[in-house]
Design a protein around this motif. Structure first.
Motif, mmCIF file in Angstrom:
data_model
loop_
_atom_site.group_PDB
_atom_site.id
_atom_site.type_symbol
_atom_site.label_atom_id
_atom_site.label_comp_id
_atom_site.label_asym_id
_atom_site.label_seq_id
_atom_site.Cartn_x
_atom_site.Cartn_y
_atom_site.Cartn_z
ATOM 1 N N TYR A 30 -30.511 11.621 -2.490
ATOM 2 C CA TYR A 30 -30.307 11.654 -1.044
ATOM 3 C C TYR A 30 -31.562 12.189 -0.341
ATOM 4 C CZ TYR A 30 -25.202 10.981 -1.320
ATOM 5 O OH TYR A 30 -23.936 10.477 -1.521
ATOM 6 N N PRO A 31 -32.057 11.500 0.671
ATOM 7 C CA PRO A 31 -33.157 12.063 1.465
ATOM 8 C C PRO A 31 -32.666 13.283 2.244
ATOM 9 C CG PRO A 31 -32.938 9.690 1.815
ATOM 10 C CD PRO A 31 -31.708 10.138 1.094
ATOM 11 N N GLU A 32 -33.580 14.173 2.542
ATOM 12 C CA GLU A 32 -33.240 15.304 3.411
ATOM 13 C C GLU A 32 -32.909 14.779 4.803
ATOM 14 O OE1 GLU A 32 -35.591 19.179 2.738
ATOM 15 O OE2 GLU A 32 -37.018 17.570 2.317
ATOM 16 N N ILE A 33 -32.001 15.443 5.487
ATOM 17 C CA ILE A 33 -31.650 15.069 6.851
ATOM 18 C C ILE A 33 -31.560 16.333 7.707
ATOM 19 C CG2 ILE A 33 -30.483 12.905 6.321
ATOM 20 C CD1 ILE A 33 -27.835 14.380 6.283
ATOM 21 N N PRO A 34 -31.624 16.200 9.038
ATOM 22 C CA PRO A 34 -31.557 17.374 9.914
ATOM 23 C C PRO A 34 -30.236 18.130 9.776
ATOM 24 C CG PRO A 34 -32.362 15.445 11.095
ATOM 25 C CD PRO A 34 -31.865 14.952 9.785
ATOM 26 N N GLU A 35 -30.296 19.390 10.098
ATOM 27 C CA GLU A 35 -29.093 20.226 10.069
ATOM 28 C C GLU A 35 -28.071 19.714 11.076
ATOM 29 O OE1 GLU A 35 -27.854 24.966 10.563
ATOM 30 O OE2 GLU A 35 -29.941 24.321 10.770
ATOM 31 N N GLY A 36 -26.802 19.731 10.693
ATOM 32 C CA GLY A 36 -25.743 19.264 11.574
ATOM 33 C C GLY A 36 -25.306 17.836 11.295
ATOM 34 N N TYR A 37 -25.940 17.208 10.282
ATOM 35 C CA TYR A 37 -25.597 15.843 9.910
ATOM 36 C C TYR A 37 -25.292 15.782 8.417
ATOM 37 C CZ TYR A 37 -27.801 14.996 14.411
ATOM 38 O OH TYR A 37 -28.124 15.029 15.738
ATOM 39 N N GLU A 38 -24.564 14.755 8.019
ATOM 40 C CA GLU A 38 -24.238 14.604 6.606
ATOM 41 C C GLU A 38 -24.222 13.127 6.228
ATOM 42 O OE1 GLU A 38 -20.443 16.431 6.140
ATOM 43 O OE2 GLU A 38 -19.351 14.883 7.245
ATOM 44 N N TRP A 39 -24.512 12.889 4.957
ATOM 45 C CA TRP A 39 -24.506 11.523 4.454
ATOM 46 C C TRP A 39 -23.094 11.040 4.164
ATOM 47 C CZ3 TRP A 39 -28.364 8.414 4.931
ATOM 48 C CH2 TRP A 39 -29.685 8.881 4.880
ATOM 49 N N SER A 40 -22.879 9.757 4.384
ATOM 50 C CA SER A 40 -21.647 9.103 3.952
ATOM 51 C C SER A 40 -22.060 7.885 3.126
ATOM 52 C CB SER A 40 -20.808 8.668 5.154
ATOM 53 O OG SER A 40 -19.678 7.926 4.729
ATOM 54 N N LEU A 41 -21.655 7.884 1.856
ATOM 55 C CA LEU A 41 -22.007 6.785 0.957
ATOM 56 C C LEU A 41 -20.746 6.286 0.277
ATOM 57 C CD1 LEU A 41 -23.965 5.022 -0.707
ATOM 58 C CD2 LEU A 41 -24.273 6.984 -2.250
ATOM 59 N N GLY A 42 -20.478 5.008 0.434
ATOM 60 C CA GLY A 42 -19.332 4.389 -0.221
ATOM 61 C C GLY A 42 -19.774 3.198 -1.051
ATOM 62 N N ILE A 43 -19.427 3.195 -2.336
ATOM 63 C CA ILE A 43 -19.815 2.118 -3.244
ATOM 64 C C ILE A 43 -18.544 1.517 -3.833
ATOM 65 C CG2 ILE A 43 -21.052 1.534 -5.369
ATOM 66 C CD1 ILE A 43 -22.773 4.079 -4.817
ATOM 67 N N ARG A 44 -18.432 0.214 -3.787
ATOM 68 C CA ARG A 44 -17.264 -0.434 -4.374
ATOM 69 C C ARG A 44 -17.731 -1.562 -5.292
ATOM 70 N NH1 ARG A 44 -11.954 -0.050 -4.126
ATOM 71 N NH2 ARG A 44 -12.191 1.684 -2.659
ATOM 72 N N ILE A 45 -17.216 -1.529 -6.535
ATOM 73 C CA ILE A 45 -17.563 -2.539 -7.534
ATOM 74 C C ILE A 45 -16.353 -3.436 -7.733
ATOM 75 C CG2 ILE A 45 -18.381 -2.926 -9.887
ATOM 76 C CD1 ILE A 45 -19.471 -0.044 -9.829
ATOM 77 N N HIS A 46 -16.548 -4.732 -7.546
ATOM 78 C CA HIS A 46 -15.460 -5.697 -7.589
ATOM 79 C C HIS A 46 -15.545 -6.523 -8.879
ATOM 80 C CE1 HIS A 46 -14.662 -5.120 -3.197
ATOM 81 N NE2 HIS A 46 -15.934 -4.776 -3.230
ATOM 82 N N PRO A 47 -14.541 -6.413 -9.768
ATOM 83 C CA PRO A 47 -14.552 -7.222 -10.995
ATOM 84 C C PRO A 47 -14.071 -8.641 -10.708
ATOM 85 C CG PRO A 47 -12.597 -5.874 -10.927
ATOM 86 C CD PRO A 47 -13.397 -5.498 -9.710
ATOM 87 N N LYS A 48 -14.281 -9.518 -11.672
ATOM 88 C CA LYS A 48 -13.819 -10.896 -11.535
ATOM 89 C C LYS A 48 -12.300 -10.975 -11.622
ATOM 90 C CE LYS A 48 -18.102 -12.814 -13.356
ATOM 91 N NZ LYS A 48 -18.768 -13.535 -14.477
ATOM 92 N N ASP A 49 -11.710 -9.985 -12.275
ATOM 93 C CA ASP A 49 -10.252 -9.894 -12.306
ATOM 94 C C ASP A 49 -9.864 -8.421 -12.251
ATOM 95 O OD1 ASP A 49 -10.441 -8.810 -15.051
ATOM 96 O OD2 ASP A 49 -10.857 -10.870 -15.634
#
Length: 326
Positions: free
Chosen positions: A211-230
């Motif tokens: 995660y890169p540094e960010i200013p105080e008062g903010y936060e990262w939101s990261l969502g990863i979704r892996i979709h299988p063929k079934d």
């Protein structure tokens, strides 16, 4: 007789106009530094849509003696001369002189793989004087390093701090609700996207992120979704109750993915990244789609409101660096 005279006068007038028009040639732009005309052997200066003269950045280095550095990842050009350092970002009106924020009425441009900069803003920022002669379409620049430079203009309000190389002004880079502006959000989001990858080590599959540094008062939101063929998709987020799928919101992590023993069963990936104000949410999301066989891929910034346009980064994004599960 009067009508014939009018007709003759009209023909003469039109002929004169046409002769004058076709006889005119476009006067090329000239740039003169300390009395010496600068030669541009390939990329030529031009006047942009804002009426500003753009020149190849190499000119600044050669003619003024400035040191020039190019950051291709962040599309930033840095020019240093004596005690002044100027930073411009392609497509951005905001620029910096000695870590102070300023605003132009135009932008630096990437054209035909060449970087062009607005010569007046850059030259004056480095301490030179600039005069434009409309009649001859000439830019006259005078620079004497032995003479004290003109004082810098009054900077924009606020203080500039750097977070993993990204300049952030706590006044001009924040909207009226305290959120990071749309333009500045894009910089942070693309920085994180370039530090996220899906890697394979010793036969195991991992999600790796710095995660890169960010200013105080903010936060990262990261969502990863892996979709299988079934079967059902698997999501990795900071807020899930499933321990094996929970990821942090800062620092660095390397999360082992245990739900897939064979990546040939993966159909596609979706990723959503935002930088949130702890009370007021965000100004947009970076949306990434990647089909495992490479048949479809997309990186797009989606702003929180239709007042701002969506912006796509697909063509310049390194999908091979991010998706290394083979």
């Amino acid at each position: 007789m009067l009508n014939i005279t009018k007709m003759l006068l009209t023909v003469i007038f039109i002929t004169t106009i046409l002769t004058t028009t076709f006889g005119m040639t476009e006067i090329p732009l000239r740039v003169v530094v300390n009395g010496n005309k600068v030669s541009f052997p390939d990329a030529q200066p031009f006047i942009d849509e804002n009426g500003r003269t753009q020149v190849p950045v190499r000119f600044v280095s050669e003619a003024l003696g400035a040191k020039v550095d190019w950051d291709g990842d962040d599309k930033k050009v840095t020019l240093a001369l004596n005690s002044r350092t100027v930073i411009l970002t392609i497509g951005k009106r905001g620029y910096e002189i000695n870590s102070q924020s300023y605003q132009m009425d135009t932008v630096a441009i990437l054209q035909d793989s060449r970087t062009f900069v607005p010569i007046r803003f850059v030259s004056e920022a480095l301490g030179a004087s600039v005069v434009w002669d409309q009649a001859t379409k000439s830019v006259y620049i005078k620079f004497d390093p032995s003479v004290p430079s003109a004082p810098l203009p009054t900077p924009l309000a606020g203080t500039v701090n750097y977070y993993d190389g990204i300049a952030f002004n706590n006044v001009t880079d924040v909207d009226e609700y305290g959120r990071i502006t749309v333009e500045k959000s894009k910089e942070f989001l693309l920085k994180l996207a370039n530090q996220l990858s899906f890697i394979k080590e010793n036969g195991k599959y991992y999600i790796k992120c710095d995660y890169p540094e960010i200013p105080e008062g903010y936060e990262w939101s990261l969502g990863i979704r892996i979709h299988p063929k079934d079967g059902a998709s698997i999501g990795y987020t900071p807020i899930t109750r499933i321990t094996d799928c929970k990821i942090p919101t800062d620092g660095s992590f390397k999360k082992e993915v245990t739900y897939f023993s064979n990546t040939s069963n993966i159909d596609f990936f979706t990723i959503a990244i935002s930088i949130n104000h702890i009370e007021m949410d965000n100004t947009g999301i970076l949306d990434i789609l990647y089909v495992a066989d490479g048949s479809e891929k997309r990186v797009e910034f989606v702003p929180y409101t239709s007042l701002f346009p969506q912006e796509e980064y697909t063509d310049n994004f390194d999908f091979n660096r991010m998706f290394q599960w083979k």
